[in-house]
Design an enzyme around this catalytic site. Structure first.
Site, mmCIF file in Angstrom:
data_model
loop_
_atom_site.group_PDB
_atom_site.id
_atom_site.type_symbol
_atom_site.label_atom_id
_atom_site.label_comp_id
_atom_site.label_asym_id
_atom_site.label_seq_id
_atom_site.Cartn_x
_atom_site.Cartn_y
_atom_site.Cartn_z
ATOM 1 C CG PHE A 114 44.670 30.101 66.818
ATOM 2 C CD1 PHE A 114 44.888 28.907 66.967
ATOM 3 C CD2 PHE A 114 45.294 30.964 66.044
ATOM 4 C CE1 PHE A 114 45.964 28.403 66.097
ATOM 5 C CE2 PHE A 114 46.094 30.862 65.063
ATOM 6 C CZ PHE A 114 46.688 29.337 65.171
ATOM 7 C CG ASP A 185 37.631 31.493 65.268
ATOM 8 O OD1 ASP A 185 37.467 30.781 64.474
ATOM 9 O OD2 ASP A 185 38.788 32.094 65.207
ATOM 10 C CE1 TYR A 210 44.147 26.656 58.209
ATOM 11 C CE2 TYR A 210 43.052 28.464 56.861
ATOM 12 C CZ TYR A 210 43.670 27.807 58.118
ATOM 13 O OH TYR A 210 43.929 28.828 59.048
ATOM 14 C CE LYS A 211 42.652 25.627 61.692
ATOM 15 N NZ LYS A 211 42.562 26.755 62.461
ATOM 16 N NE ARG A 357 46.704 20.194 66.984
ATOM 17 C CZ ARG A 357 46.159 21.283 66.405
ATOM 18 N NH1 ARG A 357 45.167 22.325 66.774
ATOM 19 N NH2 ARG A 357 46.678 21.659 65.107
HETATM 20 C C1 LIG Z 1 43.534 27.901 62.506
HETATM 21 C C2 LIG Z 1 43.048 29.247 63.131
HETATM 22 C C3 LIG Z 1 43.270 30.345 62.749
HETATM 23 C C4 LIG Z 1 44.090 30.869 61.448
HETATM 24 O O1 LIG Z 1 43.892 31.940 61.054
HETATM 25 P P1 LIG Z 1 44.499 32.286 59.487
HETATM 26 O O2 LIG Z 1 44.305 33.686 59.192
HETATM 27 O O3 LIG Z 1 43.613 31.264 58.607
HETATM 28 O O4 LIG Z 1 46.024 31.752 59.437
HETATM 29 C C5 LIG Z 1 42.552 31.665 63.343
HETATM 30 N N1 LIG Z 1 42.038 31.376 64.653
HETATM 31 C C6 LIG Z 1 41.578 30.156 64.824
HETATM 32 C C7 LIG Z 1 40.768 29.930 66.064
HETATM 33 C C8 LIG Z 1 42.264 29.160 64.401
HETATM 34 O O5 LIG Z 1 41.963 27.918 64.837
#
Ligand SMILES: *Cc1c(COP(=O)(O)O)cnc(C)c1O
Length: 398
Positions: A114, A185, A210-211, A357
């Protein structure tokens, strides 16, 4: 056996909507409404500042951390909640570098990671100015890229775009055999998979809530540190609440013991209340049941869409064991197709350049939902219902 009818009843889901985006922002747990309202009225409103002690606000990050630890297979005291995931990436990578073998300068990641994970790593590398570099290889080339020049392996377990899943145990073992420190992660893994972090032995892990955990927009992130290491790592974000004695107000920083040193500043108490309520649903969930249900729903959706929409190409791995809890398809008009689907009451999302998705979330989805998605998508494709200007205007958030 997990009762998925009961878990479904625990959520507020708008009528006439099939929600296929719980992998990005989980829906509202009904209990979160009254829990947050109670925290506002009876704690903040009534106890005022005494709530830090009386309502246990100061302990929330660790109490919630223990509830999160159960969901990733970590021991009590190995996880603390707080901040956002981007911040936790920075903190975890700095901690990993403090554990890494001297002289090694490479941080290894993959091209499916990400972007914020890579951006935060870049910012840290630049700030440290130690000549560190970040190497991103293709996801299937990671194992071959592990060698004695790598300091830290930093990967996202499940690819946010395609759902491709790394073999966490095998890559961790291979990396550690070369003296590499490992960070996972788990943003797309916690609440989606049956994880066993303690057995895997990775040094650090991070994720958001939050996911798949449904704790609401802006909910706290978390960090896991392997218990034998938490007194050794050097916190880079040396905030006062990670201090050994925050209320001594000393001039110099002394890290707290264990996972406490991964705390930074004042916790987001209202968001912690929502997260605590969201975690109640998980008390009745067996993660092996959840994973089995996720695979079954995913397979059903893939087969049904293959039948109704032959022009959509599966962008996720075919093999369930290589896939997290999402199913994706590619199509050059993916954005417009998703907008048309949303207009028909099915909310998924789109990831550039061409990915449609769908998050698979057995807590509130059924096999009937999968059939409905495939049937509606088939109608949209067959009649080119996506081919309208209004579906092609890109919104700020996709
Ligand atoms: C959703 C997600 C994020 C989001 O980071 P935030 O700081 O919460 O905005 C970061 N890394 C990964 C791998 C994600 O899936």
């Amino acid at each position: 056996m997990t009762d998925f009818d009961a878990t479904r009843a625990a959520f507020h889901l708008p009528a006439d909507t099939v929600y296929m985006n719980g992998n990005s922002l989980g829906p509202l747990p009904i209990a979160a409404q009254s829990r947050v309202a109670d925290c506002i009225k009876n704690e903040w409103g009534t106890m005022l500042i005494t709530a830090w002690n009386k309502a246990g606000w100061m302990q929330q990050p660790k109490k919630i951390g223990n509830r999160l630890a159960r969901l990733i297979g970590g021991a009590d005291g190995s996880v603390v909640a707080g901040d956002t995931l981007s911040i936790k990436v920075f903190q975890a990578l700095a901690a990993a570098l403090s554990l890494a073998q001297p002289g090694r300068v490479r941080i290894l990641s993959d091209t499916g990671n990400f972007p914020t994970d890579l951006y935060m790593a870049q910012g840290l590398v630049d700030a440290l100015g130690k000549g560190l570099c970040i190497d991103c290889v293709a996801p299937d080339a990671v194992a071959d890229a592990l060698d004695e020049t790598v300091a830290v392996l930093m990967l996202t377990h499940v690819d946010y775009r395609t759902g491709r899943m790394h073999d966490m145990a095998a890559l961790t073992a291979a990396a550690q055999a070369k003296g590499i420190v490992v960070i996972w992660d788990l943003a797309h893994s916690i609440g989606a998979l049956d994880l066993d972090l303690a057995a895997c032995g990775a040094e650090l892990a991070i994720g958001c809530t939050y996911k798949f955990l449904n704790a609401g927009p802006g909910a706290p992130a978390f960090i896991y540190v392997r218990p034998d290491l938490s007194d050794q790592i050097k916190p880079v974000l040396s905030g006062w609440l990670g201090h050994a004695s925050p209320f001594s107000f000393e001039q110099t920083y002394t890290p707290g013991m264990g996972i406490d040193r991964m705390r930074v500043g004042t916790p987001a108490i209202l968001q912690m209340a929502a997260l605590d309520a969201a975690l109640d649903v998980w008390d009745s969930v067996d993660l092996a049941d959840l994973r089995a249900a996720s695979v079954s729903l995913s397979e059903r959706l893939i087969q049904a869409i293959a039948a109704t929409c032959p022009e959509l190409i599966l962008a996720s791995p075919k093999e369930p064991s290589m896939r997290g809890s999402q199913v994706c398809f590619s199509h050059p008009e993916g954005y417009a197709i998703m907008q048309a689907l949303i207009a028909h009451g099915i909310i998924g999302d789109f990831r550039a350049p061409n990915i449609i998705r769908f998050g698979i979330t057995p807590l509130f989805q059924s096999a009937r939902d999968m059939d409905h998605v495939a049937k509606t998508l088939g109608t949209i494709m067959k009649n080119r219902l996506w081919d309208e200007p209004k579906f092609k205007v890109r919104a700020h958030v996709t």
